[in-house]
Design a protein around this motif. Structure first.
Motif, PDB file in Angstrom:
ATOM      1  N   GLN A  53       0.973  -1.116  -0.059  1.00 35.77           N
ATOM      2  CA  GLN A  53      -0.213   0.060   0.102  1.00 35.77           C
ATOM      3  C   GLN A  53       0.839   1.241  -0.134  1.00 35.77           C
ATOM      4  O   GLN A  53       0.606   2.178  -0.667  1.00 35.77           O
ATOM      5  CB  GLN A  53      -0.882   0.074   1.215  1.00 35.77           C
ATOM      6  CG  GLN A  53      -2.092  -0.992   1.246  1.00 35.77           C
ATOM      7  CD  GLN A  53      -2.886  -0.941   2.439  1.00 35.77           C
ATOM      8  OE1 GLN A  53      -3.100  -0.037   3.123  1.00 35.77           O
ATOM      9  NE2 GLN A  53      -3.254  -2.058   2.735  1.00 35.77           N
ATOM     10  N   LEU A  54       1.971   1.384   0.871  1.00 39.38           N
ATOM     11  CA  LEU A  54       2.846   2.329   0.723  1.00 39.38           C
ATOM     12  C   LEU A  54       3.397   2.554  -0.489  1.00 39.38           C
ATOM     13  O   LEU A  54       3.640   3.995  -1.067  1.00 39.38           O
ATOM     14  CB  LEU A  54       3.749   2.206   2.106  1.00 39.38           C
ATOM     15  CG  LEU A  54       3.349   2.348   3.424  1.00 39.38           C
ATOM     16  CD1 LEU A  54       4.302   1.708   4.626  1.00 39.38           C
ATOM     17  CD2 LEU A  54       3.156   3.944   3.567  1.00 39.38           C
ATOM     18  N   GLU A  55       3.973   1.558  -0.958  1.00 42.09           N
ATOM     19  CA  GLU A  55       4.612   1.891  -2.363  1.00 42.09           C
ATOM     20  C   GLU A  55       3.867   2.334  -3.385  1.00 42.09           C
ATOM     21  O   GLU A  55       4.159   3.137  -4.414  1.00 42.09           O
ATOM     22  CB  GLU A  55       5.388   0.536  -2.760  1.00 42.09           C
ATOM     23  CG  GLU A  55       6.578   0.200  -1.855  1.00 42.09           C
ATOM     24  CD  GLU A  55       7.547  -0.942  -2.473  1.00 42.09           C
ATOM     25  OE1 GLU A  55       7.124  -1.305  -3.685  1.00 42.09           O
ATOM     26  OE2 GLU A  55       8.276  -1.519  -1.668  1.00 42.09           O
ATOM     27  N   LYS A  56       2.432   1.835  -3.499  1.00 39.86           N
ATOM     28  CA  LYS A  56       1.572   2.183  -4.384  1.00 39.86           C
ATOM     29  C   LYS A  56       1.185   3.725  -4.286  1.00 39.86           C
ATOM     30  O   LYS A  56       0.473   4.415  -5.291  1.00 39.86           O
ATOM     31  CB  LYS A  56       0.413   1.404  -4.406  1.00 39.86           C
ATOM     32  CG  LYS A  56       0.660  -0.142  -5.059  1.00 39.86           C
ATOM     33  CD  LYS A  56      -0.734  -0.948  -4.962  1.00 39.86           C
ATOM     34  CE  LYS A  56      -0.073  -2.210  -5.777  1.00 39.86           C
ATOM     35  NZ  LYS A  56      -1.471  -2.876  -5.792  1.00 39.86           N
ATOM     36  N   SER A  57       1.297   4.110  -2.733  1.00 40.27           N
ATOM     37  CA  SER A  57       0.757   5.401  -2.624  1.00 40.27           C
ATOM     38  C   SER A  57       1.955   6.635  -2.645  1.00 40.27           C
ATOM     39  O   SER A  57       1.848   7.547  -2.023  1.00 40.27           O
ATOM     40  CB  SER A  57       0.082   5.466  -1.266  1.00 40.27           C
ATOM     41  OG  SER A  57       0.795   5.014  -0.138  1.00 40.27           O
ATOM     42  N   GLY A  58       3.086   6.280  -3.121  1.00 33.01           N
ATOM     43  CA  GLY A  58       3.856   7.459  -3.375  1.00 33.01           C
ATOM     44  C   GLY A  58       5.200   7.259  -2.234  1.00 33.01           C
ATOM     45  O   GLY A  58       5.723   8.204  -2.255  1.00 33.01           O
ATOM     46  N   TYR A  59       5.247   6.080  -1.523  1.00 35.34           N
ATOM     47  CA  TYR A  59       6.303   6.218  -0.310  1.00 35.34           C
ATOM     48  C   TYR A  59       7.473   5.296  -0.736  1.00 35.34           C
ATOM     49  O   TYR A  59       8.248   5.288   0.019  1.00 35.34           O
ATOM     50  CB  TYR A  59       5.706   5.815   1.045  1.00 35.34           C
ATOM     51  CG  TYR A  59       4.792   7.083   1.525  1.00 35.34           C
ATOM     52  CD1 TYR A  59       5.459   7.631   2.393  1.00 35.34           C
ATOM     53  CD2 TYR A  59       3.488   7.237   1.414  1.00 35.34           C
ATOM     54  CE1 TYR A  59       4.708   8.957   3.124  1.00 35.34           C
ATOM     55  CE2 TYR A  59       2.697   8.100   1.860  1.00 35.34           C
ATOM     56  CZ  TYR A  59       3.519   8.979   2.861  1.00 35.34           C
ATOM     57  OH  TYR A  59       2.699  10.072   3.386  1.00 35.34           O
ATOM     58  N   SER A  60       7.267   4.852  -1.975  1.00 38.17           N
ATOM     59  CA  SER A  60       8.660   4.137  -2.398  1.00 38.17           C
ATOM     60  C   SER A  60       9.833   4.870  -2.291  1.00 38.17           C
ATOM     61  O   SER A  60      10.000   5.809  -2.794  1.00 38.17           O
ATOM     62  CB  SER A  60       8.555   3.383  -3.726  1.00 38.17           C
ATOM     63  OG  SER A  60       9.498   2.622  -4.279  1.00 38.17           O
ATOM     64  N   ALA A  89      -3.506  -4.089   8.153  1.00 42.46           N
ATOM     65  CA  ALA A  89      -2.487  -3.372   7.293  1.00 42.46           C
ATOM     66  C   ALA A  89      -2.745  -1.829   7.295  1.00 42.46           C
ATOM     67  O   ALA A  89      -1.795  -1.083   7.007  1.00 42.46           O
ATOM     68  CB  ALA A  89      -2.554  -3.978   6.042  1.00 42.46           C
ATOM     69  N   GLY A  90      -4.129  -1.414   7.199  1.00 43.78           N
ATOM     70  CA  GLY A  90      -4.203   0.033   7.162  1.00 43.78           C
ATOM     71  C   GLY A  90      -3.602   0.627   8.482  1.00 43.78           C
ATOM     72  O   GLY A  90      -3.037   1.722   8.194  1.00 43.78           O
ATOM     73  N   GLU A  91      -3.852   0.359   9.820  1.00 44.54           N
ATOM     74  CA  GLU A  91      -3.040   0.867  10.710  1.00 44.54           C
ATOM     75  C   GLU A  91      -1.722   0.757  10.635  1.00 44.54           C
ATOM     76  O   GLU A  91      -1.120   1.724  11.159  1.00 44.54           O
ATOM     77  CB  GLU A  91      -3.710   0.249  12.125  1.00 44.54           C
ATOM     78  CG  GLU A  91      -5.292   0.676  12.401  1.00 44.54           C
ATOM     79  CD  GLU A  91      -5.772   0.045  13.723  1.00 44.54           C
ATOM     80  OE1 GLU A  91      -4.946  -0.091  14.596  1.00 44.54           O
ATOM     81  OE2 GLU A  91      -6.808  -0.053  13.732  1.00 44.54           O
ATOM     82  N   LEU A  92      -1.019  -0.115  10.340  1.00 41.72           N
ATOM     83  CA  LEU A  92       0.289  -0.346  10.227  1.00 41.72           C
ATOM     84  C   LEU A  92       0.751   0.777   9.374  1.00 41.72           C
ATOM     85  O   LEU A  92       2.024   1.215   9.447  1.00 41.72           O
ATOM     86  CB  LEU A  92       0.647  -1.823   9.801  1.00 41.72           C
ATOM     87  CG  LEU A  92       1.855  -2.292   9.877  1.00 41.72           C
ATOM     88  CD1 LEU A  92       2.528  -2.312  11.546  1.00 41.72           C
ATOM     89  CD2 LEU A  92       2.104  -3.661   9.368  1.00 41.72           C
ATOM     90  N   LYS A  93       0.172   0.649   8.122  1.00 42.16           N
ATOM     91  CA  LYS A  93       0.593   1.648   7.268  1.00 42.16           C
ATOM     92  C   LYS A  93       0.473   3.156   7.637  1.00 42.16           C
ATOM     93  O   LYS A  93       1.658   3.740   7.522  1.00 42.16           O
ATOM     94  CB  LYS A  93      -0.456   1.614   5.864  1.00 42.16           C
ATOM     95  CG  LYS A  93       0.239   2.738   4.656  1.00 42.16           C
ATOM     96  CD  LYS A  93      -1.252   2.740   3.675  1.00 42.16           C
ATOM     97  CE  LYS A  93      -2.414   3.697   4.283  1.00 42.16           C
ATOM     98  NZ  LYS A  93      -3.303   3.990   3.213  1.00 42.16           N
ATOM     99  N   GLU A  94      -0.544   3.474   8.370  1.00 44.46           N
ATOM    100  CA  GLU A  94      -0.388   4.863   8.717  1.00 44.46           C
ATOM    101  C   GLU A  94       0.523   5.111   9.981  1.00 44.46           C
ATOM    102  O   GLU A  94       1.343   6.255  10.206  1.00 44.46           O
ATOM    103  CB  GLU A  94      -1.849   5.056   9.589  1.00 44.46           C
ATOM    104  CG  GLU A  94      -2.799   5.027   8.411  1.00 44.46           C
ATOM    105  CD  GLU A  94      -2.853   6.275   7.584  1.00 44.46           C
ATOM    106  OE1 GLU A  94      -2.336   7.378   7.908  1.00 44.46           O
ATOM    107  OE2 GLU A  94      -2.770   6.140   6.336  1.00 44.46           O
TER     108      GLU A  94
END
Length: 369
Positions: free
Chosen positions: A216-223, A319-324
């Motif tokens: 999710q992070l890589e797809k949302s610009g955090y790569s 996974a959502g809370e982990l991402k945040e």
């Protein structure tokens, strides 16, 4: 006259992996020797125990389908009668404890280190456990739990004998050798967030949830803004590596076990532990000792150690809370070292290896100099 003691640890010795339990065993051996007591140790069979033998341990390896029964068979054949038996990772309200008492063991003290999810247990297993507890609760003299959570779980598990076991059980927390861990923070100039996890590579540790969060992070610009190194071995490692490759993820790497993790961890910014269940994990304390705040699941005994000053709690399986939580660490990376200082102070004041050893000796009724 000094007391005789056997220490039974249902924990397989691995020559290529030195963890918190190994350091406890080494320190306990040295402390007892300093008090004039030479313990006899029992472990499950292992091919290579050289790093224990080199430290002068007297070890009996048990090659038996049931560890406690193997220990009992050895004591009987050797006609060995001891004052104290200390157990780790074994059952405690069980028939074998009655055997040891009848064989003449003066005092039995058991430590429960394991997280038990009672919700997933079958009705039949719950009944069997309760019956065994009712029959054999009187044989261990003391049972110590490594977190308040596991202590409370025992009351739920053995609800029928709760009044009878109340004076037998207590919480005795783990501790770590803080001398082998240090804060470095020499990496503070890194532009990206470096995270670390060390555990058995199995689904129970929630690493597939971390993989989902990384995707999710890589797809949302955090790569390119973070990297996680996962140290360890386990049954699901190949599965996770395949999953990472299939998703073409660049920000998570699975590495092998290492014996110098204590030297490597200070080069990271944050620890991460998305587990589904833990009692009182050494990894959290080890991370704190290196000055690393932790992102960890709100489960088991973890919330007893992690608060807003020392880390970030997330719902297990989210996974959502982990991402945040990861995004928060990326965006506030400069604040992590100050949190890390509080983490180390917390361990030094409550959870050193000396704290742990002294608590154990007190429970055994052995006076420490």
């Amino acid at each position: 006259m000094q007391k005789s003691i056997v220490i039974c640890v249902q924990y397989k010795i691995e020559p290529d992996l030195v963890g918190g339990m190994d350091r406890y065993c080494w320190a306990m051996e040295n402390k007892l020797l300093s008090l004039g007591i030479k313990p006899l140790w029992f472990f499950p069979y292992s091919n290579d125990i050289g790093h224990y033998k080199s430290k002068g341990f007297d070890i009996i390896l048990i090659d038996h389908r049931d560890f406690l029964q193997g220990v009992y068979s050895y004591l009987r054949k050797a006609n060995l009668h001891v004052d104290i038996m200390l157990t780790h990772f074994t059952r405690y309200f069980t028939k074998e404890m009655s055997w040891f008492k009848k064989h003449g063991v003066g005092q039995i003290v058991s430590f429960e280190h394991l997280y038990r999810d009672l919700k997933t247990r079958s009705f039949i297993l719950k009944v069997k456990t309760l019956v065994k507890g009712s029959l054999y609760y009187k044989y261990p003299d003391r049972v110590a739990f490594v977190s308040d959570y596991v202590y409370r779980q025992a009351f739920k598990e053995y609800w029928l004998i709760r009044p009878l076991m109340h004076n037998k059980i207590e919480v005795v927390y783990n501790g770590i050798d803080t001398d082998v861990y240090s804060i470095r923070h020499a990496h503070s100039g890194n532009k990206y967030l470096r995270g670390v996890c060390a555990c058995r590579i199995v689904k129970a540790k929630g690493l597939h949830i971390l993989i989902d969060a990384v995707e999710q992070l890589e797809k949302s610009g955090y790569s390119g803004k973070f990297m996680f190194d996962i140290y360890g071995e386990g049954l699901d490692k190949e599965l996770f590596i395949k999953l990472v490759n299939e998703k073409h993820l660049k920000s998570i790497v699975f590495l092998n076990n290492v014996n110098n993790l204590n030297e490597l961890m200070p080069d990271y910014d944050v620890a991460i532990f998305p587990t589904f269940g833990e009692a009182h994990p050494f990894f959290v304390l080890e991370s704190f000792a290196c000055g690393l705040p932790i992102i960890a699941s709100r489960v088991g005994g973890i919330p007893e150690m992690v608060n807003d000053e020392r880390g970030f709690l997330v719902s297990p399986g989210s996974a959502g809370e982990l991402k945040e939580a990861i995004i928060h660490c990326i965006d506030n990376k400069e604040k992590l070292p100050a949190m890390g200082v509080k983490c180390r102070e917390y361990v030094l004041s409550n959870f050193t290896l000396n704290h742990m050893i002294n608590r154990h000796l007190q429970l055994l009724g052995i006076r420490s100099n």
